[in-house]
Enzyme design. Structure first.
Site, PDB file in Angstrom:
ATOM      1  N   ASP A 298       0.861  -1.186   0.000  1.00 23.14           N
ATOM      2  CA  ASP A 298       0.000   0.000   0.000  1.00 23.14           C
ATOM      3  C   ASP A 298       0.896   1.234   0.000  1.00 23.14           C
ATOM      4  O   ASP A 298       2.115   1.116  -0.139  1.00 23.14           O
ATOM      5  CB  ASP A 298      -0.954  -0.030   1.214  1.00 23.14           C
ATOM      6  CG  ASP A 298      -2.305   0.583   0.861  1.00 23.14           C
ATOM      7  OD1 ASP A 298      -2.314   1.784   0.514  1.00 23.14           O
ATOM      8  OD2 ASP A 298      -3.326  -0.119   0.920  1.00 23.14           O
TER       9      ASP A 298
ATOM     10  N   HIS B 108      -2.617   3.320  -4.510  1.00 25.04           N
ATOM     11  CA  HIS B 108      -2.108   2.787  -3.232  1.00 25.04           C
ATOM     12  C   HIS B 108      -0.703   2.225  -3.428  1.00 25.04           C
ATOM     13  O   HIS B 108      -0.395   1.129  -2.960  1.00 25.04           O
ATOM     14  CB  HIS B 108      -3.049   1.702  -2.693  1.00 25.04           C
ATOM     15  CG  HIS B 108      -4.305   2.264  -2.092  1.00 25.04           C
ATOM     16  ND1 HIS B 108      -4.323   2.920  -0.889  1.00 25.04           N
ATOM     17  CD2 HIS B 108      -5.583   2.281  -2.542  1.00 25.04           C
ATOM     18  CE1 HIS B 108      -5.570   3.310  -0.611  1.00 25.04           C
ATOM     19  NE2 HIS B 108      -6.358   2.949  -1.597  1.00 25.04           N
TER      20      HIS B 108
ATOM     21  N   GLU C 106      -9.531   3.027  -5.432  1.00 27.26           N
ATOM     22  CA  GLU C 106      -9.117   4.354  -4.963  1.00 27.26           C
ATOM     23  C   GLU C 106      -7.886   4.843  -5.712  1.00 27.26           C
ATOM     24  O   GLU C 106      -6.827   5.038  -5.117  1.00 27.26           O
ATOM     25  CB  GLU C 106      -8.867   4.306  -3.448  1.00 27.26           C
ATOM     26  CG  GLU C 106     -10.146   3.987  -2.686  1.00 27.26           C
ATOM     27  CD  GLU C 106      -9.968   3.990  -1.180  1.00 27.26           C
ATOM     28  OE1 GLU C 106     -10.910   4.409  -0.487  1.00 27.26           O
ATOM     29  OE2 GLU C 106      -8.913   3.559  -0.685  1.00 27.26           O
TER      30      GLU C 106
END
Ligand code: ACM
Length: 504
Positions: free
Chosen positions: A179, A233, A297
């Site tokens: 991440d 990420h 995202e």
């Protein structure tokens, strides 16, 4: 509120259970008889019971615990089993090794709770009550995602977590390994990933540790599904290798904050080579038929600003920089399918994953329905009922968690992987469900277990047996909590003893 005397309080609830007369007692003379292929299940039973009971449980041709692997058995699928316990014998039968392992966990839960302790226990009669059980899971995918990128956890914790999954007949450990805040898997061709990006919040695994974890989990019927996040990420990777970003001259640190970062992978050939190389090493280490490649995202602001990205848009004849997301996912999906695996990605608003992908639907039910309606396999993980980083109560003494919601025990229990209004075709695409433990707000192992239990018990019950009997679940959980106590798992009593709430 103890379960009725006839109910052994199993979690998850078996599909069919009746109590019968008598009880089978295990002692130092008890032996196990196996048919071909059933010896690993006997070894598992022995391993699980040894610490507390010290029972040797050797194999013998006349053993009175009988483990039968019979591929000809019908109606049980790969994971179902039948268990008959009388005063004379314990007979466990399954068509596949997976079913035998689940049956072993049932035997373990049927024993006195002290059997789950990790130190020798004396003076207990190790009896299994007479039962007749036929047990088949409702869904094939029953799991938990653990975020080891935000907070590194040593393999000792992952093994314990795997044991807890297996106890609840959960069969997937989804390991979120990369991440913005960390990269936990070594990649030979890119050593800085763990040298630089493995440092904050912990460390990184060795290849041997991951290989051992995969084998340990497989012995317990748990598949480790690895996740490498792309194209968003990814800031930790970009701190290690800035040339993979959209602005190669920029130097970044591994992110110390939480949230969604604008910093994402670039779309150069170097990045595609990186993704292929990483995924090849991932697939070398993890035999999982599903490989998670992220996809969520991913703000595209950098692609809008990068001349290289805009050139790629033109070369590929795409509608604009936003379309690079689908292009990227398609590319890495092909790397995965080329090796006979299925790519898995998180749903994201307004972005369908390519057809080859199976989908983890994390936002709302509708995202799962949309993917299922397109014919994609779906794992339901809606955040409002399966995100265990949300606090489990609004009580003032509840430790801080992910802001925005509260996910209490009845809410997890009421998770319906394929809601009734979906219709049969979409429902048939649902592989199952899983819980998520993101770890921004989870500083210790004890806190991780506190958040996971007993909510994961509720998810396991729903995924395996249907989740439609809240009072019955509460009664079983009341007993099951003594098992969690025996295992040293901290869990919130008030989450169990909170006032009645009607579900469904
Ligand atoms: C997610 O919570 N971003 C999958």
């Amino acid at each position: 509120m103890l379960p009725p005397a006839t109910d052994p309080g199993l979690v998850p609830n078996p599909s069919k259970l009746s109590r019968t007369a008598g009880a089978f007692t295990l002692d130092d003379t008890t032996t196990i008889r196996v048919t071909p292929g059933a010896a690993p299940a006997a070894a598992l039973l022995r391993t699980l019971l040894a610490p507390a009971t010290g029972l040797p449980l050797p194999l013998a041709p006349d053993g009175r615990i009988v483990l039968v692997l019979d591929p000809g058995l019908t109606g049980l699928g790969a994971e179902g089993y039948g268990l008959s316990v009388t005063g004379e014998t314990v007979l466990l039968r399954a068509a596949d090794a997976a079913g035998l392992r689940h049956g072993v966990q049932t035997i373990r839960q049927l024993l006195p709770v002290a059997a789950l302790r990790s130190e020798p226990v004396r003076g207990v009669r190790w009896s299994v009550p007479g039962v007749e059980i036929t047990d088949v899971p409702r869904y094939a995918w029953r799991g938990a995602m653990l975020d080891v990128a935000r907070r590194f956890r040593p393999v000792s914790f992952l093994r314990r977590f795997t044991d807890l999954l297996a106890l609840h007949k959960l069969n997937v450990l989804h390991l979120h390994m990369t991440d913005d805040q960390g990269w936990r898997m070594p990649v030979a061709a890119y050593p800085r990933l763990t040298e630089v990006a493995g440092v904050p919040h912990g460390g990184a695994y060795s290849r041997e540790e991951l290989r051992d974890l995969v084998a340990y989990a497989a012995d317990r019927g748990v598949t480790v599904v690895p996740e490498i996040e792309m194209p968003g990420h990814a800031r930790a990777a970009l701190a290690a290798y800035p040339h993979l970003g959209n602005f190669p001259e920029r130097r970044l640190d591994v992110w110390q904050g939480w949230g969604v970062s604008d910093t994402i992978f670039g779309v150069t050939d170097d990045v595609l080579v990186f993704c292929r190389t990483v995924l090849d090493e991932v697939m070398d280490l993890f035999p999982s038929p599903y490989i998670h490649v992220g996809g969520d995202e991913c703000p595209t602001t950098e692609w809008h600003r990068s001349p290289t990205a805009l050139r790629r848009v033109a070369e590929e004849g795409l509608d604009g920089p936003d379309a690079l997301h689908g292009w990227f996912m398609e590319h890495i999906g092909n790397v995965v399918t080329a090796r006979g695996r299925r790519p898995l990605g998180w749903t994201d608003t307004g972005r369908d994953l390519p057809e080859s992908f199976a989908v983890v639907a994390w936002r709302d039910e509708e995202h799962g329905l949309a993917a299922a309606s397109r014919g994609q396999p779906v794992i339901m993980a809606p955040h409002r009922s399966t995100y265990l980083d949300y606090p489990q109560s609004a009580h003032p003494d509840e430790p801080p968690g992910q802001p925005g919601d509260t996910v209490d025990l009845p809410t997890v229990y009421a998770t319906e992987p394929a809601p009734a209004h979906w219709g049969a075709a979409a429902a048939a695409r649902v592989l199952g469900t899983q819980a998520q433990l993101w770890t921004e707000y989870v500083p210790t192992e004890a806190h991780a277990e506190y958040l996971v239990f007993p909510r994961l018990c509720a998810l396991a019950d729903t995924a395996w047996s249907g989740g439609r009997d809240w009072p019955g679940f509460q009664a079983r959980l009341h007993h099951h909590r003594t098992r969690l106590d025996a295992l040293g798992v901290p869990s919130r009593p008030s989450a169990i003893l909170r006032p009645e709430r009607t579900t469904r």
